[in-house]
Design an enzyme around this catalytic site. Structure first.
Site, mmCIF file in Angstrom:
data_model
loop_
_atom_site.group_PDB
_atom_site.id
_atom_site.type_symbol
_atom_site.label_atom_id
_atom_site.label_comp_id
_atom_site.label_asym_id
_atom_site.label_seq_id
_atom_site.Cartn_x
_atom_site.Cartn_y
_atom_site.Cartn_z
ATOM 1 N N ASP A 50 0.831 -1.206 0.000
ATOM 2 C CA ASP A 50 0.000 0.000 0.000
ATOM 3 C C ASP A 50 0.867 1.258 0.000
ATOM 4 O OD1 ASP A 50 -2.261 1.636 0.026
ATOM 5 O OD2 ASP A 50 -2.420 1.606 2.213
ATOM 6 N N GLN A 90 -3.878 -5.424 5.677
ATOM 7 C CA GLN A 90 -3.646 -4.454 6.750
ATOM 8 C C GLN A 90 -4.599 -4.770 7.898
ATOM 9 O OE1 GLN A 90 -4.347 -1.119 4.115
ATOM 10 N NE2 GLN A 90 -2.244 -0.408 4.323
ATOM 11 N N ARG A 98 3.062 12.111 11.612
ATOM 12 C CA ARG A 98 1.737 12.196 10.989
ATOM 13 C C ARG A 98 0.952 10.948 11.380
ATOM 14 N NH1 ARG A 98 -0.089 9.423 6.533
ATOM 15 N NH2 ARG A 98 -1.788 10.338 5.325
ATOM 16 N N ASP A 117 -1.526 8.500 10.805
ATOM 17 C CA ASP A 117 -2.270 8.028 9.641
ATOM 18 C C ASP A 117 -3.593 7.402 10.066
ATOM 19 O OD1 ASP A 117 -2.335 7.236 6.714
ATOM 20 O OD2 ASP A 117 -2.523 5.276 7.681
ATOM 21 N N GLU A 129 -4.142 13.243 10.267
ATOM 22 C CA GLU A 129 -4.556 12.956 8.901
ATOM 23 C C GLU A 129 -5.958 12.385 9.006
ATOM 24 O OE1 GLU A 129 -5.041 10.303 5.259
ATOM 25 O OE2 GLU A 129 -5.033 9.749 7.359
ATOM 26 N N HIS A 135 0.658 13.451 -1.778
ATOM 27 C CA HIS A 135 0.963 12.170 -2.410
ATOM 28 C C HIS A 135 -0.308 11.433 -2.776
ATOM 29 C CE1 HIS A 135 -0.225 10.717 1.516
ATOM 30 N NE2 HIS A 135 -0.242 9.496 1.044
ATOM 31 N N ASP A 136 -1.430 11.819 -2.142
ATOM 32 C CA ASP A 136 -2.680 11.089 -2.291
ATOM 33 C C ASP A 136 -3.546 11.743 -3.367
ATOM 34 O OD1 ASP A 136 -4.338 8.978 -1.617
ATOM 35 O OD2 ASP A 136 -4.279 9.410 0.522
#
Length: 672
Positions: free
Chosen positions: A163, A277, A307, A309, A351, A415-416
């Site tokens: 991922d 995951q 960060r 996540d 995030e 990045h997303d």
């Protein structure tokens, strides 16, 4: 652990005698902690004094959340003591230079609100190959003025099913292709010497199914043994079906459901995102302790920002969406206090790509001091597509306000993918149907809408519902790719204007501006990901190209597109760093009397800047009286052009296509 009973109940309220209970608990625990300290060889009494002082100041803020989460357990005080011992040992192991950093940060807790803060984000391998290569690129970061570097996931992950780095196999090992943990610590030291804070992702909702903790279960550990099992697993579909009735699918088109059956385990595993995951079970205090250890380990390697996540998903409760529950906030607050005890220099960044009102709920000095600002990012793109500031202004008028001592992370793109996370009520207030508008934006930014300048790709597109998110580099979404391939110099000029406008707004609005490295060179989409087997089905790789250092060599040549964008951006960065009004988080969105212009005021102390951004390819006028009302002057200096500007009393100020002005009363001040 197993989950035959409900995972978590409502947070337990503190008893009426909570203060007395807390004081008694600390009185009993302190001697045990001091005993553990004295058992350490060559223990420095000054370290105990510092820890003890912090314990006095911060223990109440730790005790409250932990009691609410775990206080009804018979073994609560065992887990409380274990967590405090972990914090103490981490503090004793902390390198001297990081303890000095702690002291500086405690003396200046608002350090990250400086106008000199400039962020950058990159993948290690895409930017420089590996950690050793990255150390050779520090002069480039220095030239850009970077003070905050976020490296995308770099921990050990499976060869397949990674991922993009978010399926972590070990938090204490760097992915071998990038280097070693020792090299990461050395890089953090080098960055610190350059005045750059290192930020990393801490994936704490889940791990890879190849993590050692998952290996314990797969090797036959009892799923009901809390010391051996870190995950949410179930013997049959009874509870997964019950939970699933109120959960949303994160990837409905490609992976419906939140549970995966593992034949090698003989159980169902909670897997919010992908089947590989495994969600951690934070209702188990051993999981809280284990993950605290991973977090503090990274803090002692020199990481200054983590960060968090998927922070919204860390707590589950039957009958809810298991997103943004009160317990999720309590978990983060408890971790925050542990850092105040053992690594005060480290900050959290949330995030939470959720409803705009939920995003703000994670931002607080005692929770996440920093937070991404996905609403600003999405609505800047919306405003470029519509050429209107109405939804942007309506949505941000109140939502930019956050607690003192906190800061937004403002970005043009990351990045997303880009999701259209605006509030439908805000849209309705300005006459927009939210569902239809999202379909329009998806069509516009994939180039399917007539007249669109954008060349993006859909991500996770659902043909049945029309739902999708958008992939693409800043330059390609802003029209440069189309202009170069299909149009001419005039359209290239407009695209460059859009790129610089987006960055000028994120540099000026309250918070820390963050640049995805490569965007400063106007990098367009990289379609080569289609030839990489493990990436071909993920369009986000189109905007994650390898950094082109040959193009970077042209960054000072004004005859090139790279030079135009890079020099323009560096000029904006220098202007921001020279003006104190861009520090802090105070931003007032204003109506300039022209819906094609986005306007806001920055104030700090006695300094004031009026920011105007023309969202169209046509000149736009702002009346002189609007400038007087919002700028509190008749004559201004434009920090962007470093020139005086005196609006005509009748004609006002005319902004060229995609022009941004940073207006201060009088003449320009500060270094350039």
């Amino acid at each position: 652990m197993g989950a035959e009973s409900e995972v978590a109940a409502q947070p337990q309220s503190l008893a009426p005698d909570a203060d007395r209970r807390m004081e008694l608990s600390l009185r009993r625990l302190r001697p045990r902690l001091e005993e553990a300290f004295r058992a350490e060889p060559d223990a420095d009494p000054a370290l105990w004094d510092a820890f003890s002082d912090r314990l006095d100041r911060h223990f109440p803020a730790l005790f409250g959340p932990l009691v609410a989460l775990y206080g009804d357990r018979y073994d609560f005080f065992f887990h409380l003591e274990r967590v405090l011992l972990l914090a103490l040992r981490s503090w004793l192991d902390r390198p001297a230079d990081l303890r000095e950093l702690d002291a500086r940060r405690e003396a200046d807790p608002a350090w990250f609100q400086s106008e000199r803060m400039i962020g950058a984000v990159a993948y290690v391998d895409r930017l420089a190959g590996d950690l050793a290569g990255l150390r050779t690129r520090l002069p480039y970061l220095r030239e850009l003025g970077v003070t905050y570097l976020h490296l995308m996931p770099l921990f050990k992950v499976p060869a397949a099913n990674s991922d993009g780095g978010y399926a972590v196999s070990s938090y204490r090992d760097v992915h071998p292709a990038f280097g070693t943990m020792a090299q990461l610590a050395d890089l953090a030291t080098d960055l610190r010497r350059e005045g750059i804070s290192l930020a990393l992702d801490f994936v704490f909702n889940h791990t890879s199914d190849e993590h050692a903790w998952a290996g314990q279960l797969l090797a036959g550990a009892d799923p009901d043994d809390e010391e051996a099992s870190a995950y949410l697993t179930f013997p049959d579909r009874t509870l997964p079906d019950a939970y699933g009735r109120t959960l949303r699918d994160i990837f409905p088109a490609t992976r419906p459901g939140s549970f995966t059956y593992r034949p090698d385990l003989g159980r169902w595993v909670w897997t919010t995102f992908y089947s590989f995951q495994w969600d951690l079970n934070y209702a188990n205090p051993t999981v809280f302790w284990r993950m605290a250890g991973e977090m503090l380990f990274l803090a002692n390697r020199g990481v200054e920002v983590l960060r968090l996540d998927a922070v919204a998903f860390v707590w589950k409760r039957m009958g809810t969406a298991s997103e943004s529950l009160p317990e999720a906030h309590l978990v983060v607050r408890a971790y925050n206090v542990l850092l105040r005890l053992a690594a005060p220099a480290l900050l959290f960044k949330s995030e939470a790509i959720v409803h705009p009102d939920e995003v703000a709920s994670y931002i607080a000095p005692d929770e996440c001091q920093l937070s991404y600002n996905p609403l600003l990012m999405a609505l800047l793109w919306e405003a470029l597509a519509t050429r209107r500031a109405t939804l942007l202004r309506q949505s941000l008028a109140e939502r930019l306000r956050i607690a003192p001592g906190c800061a937004w992370i403002n970005y043009v793109r990351g990045h997303d993918d880009i999701g259209w996370t605006f509030d439908d009520g805000d849209a309705a207030a300005v006459g927009i149907n939210g569902y239809d508008h999202r379909r329009f934006l998806n069509a516009f930014y994939t180039g399917r809408f007539p007249g669109s300048f954008a060349r993006g790709l859909p991500f996770q597109e659902n043909p049945r519902t029309g739902d999708a998110r958008i992939s693409g580099t800043t330059a390609s979404l802003a029209g440069l790719e189309k202009a170069l391939a299909e149009e001419g110099p005039a359209e290239v000029d407009l695209a460059v204007g859009r790129i610089l406008l987006l960055h000028a707004v994120t540099l000026a609005v309250g918070g820390i501006p963050v640049l995805y490295l490569g965007d400063e060179l106007a990098t367009t989409n990289d379609y080569g990901y289609r030839d990489e087997g493990d990436k071909v089905d993920d369009s986000r790789w189109v905007h994650r190209p390898k950094f082109d250092w040959d193009r970077a060599a042209r960054r000072d040549d004004p005859t090139t597109i790279e030079g135009r964008v890079s020099t323009g951006l560096r000029r904006l960065i220098a202007a921001r760093r020279a003006h104190p009004a861009f520090g802090g988080n105070r931003t007032e969105v204003v109506d300039p009397g022209n819906d094609h212009v986005f306007a806001f005021v920055r104030r700090r102390g006695g300094d004031r800047v009026l920011v105007l951004a023309n969202l169209t390819e046509a000149p736009q006028n702002v009346a002189a009286n609007q400038l007087r009302v919002h700028g509190l002057a008749y004559a201004f200096a434009d920090l962007v052009t470093d020139t005086p500007t005196t609006p005509d009393p009748d004609a006002g100020l005319t902004l060229a296509p995609y022009q941004v002005a940073w207006l201060v009363p009088g003449s320009p001040t500060g270094e350039r």
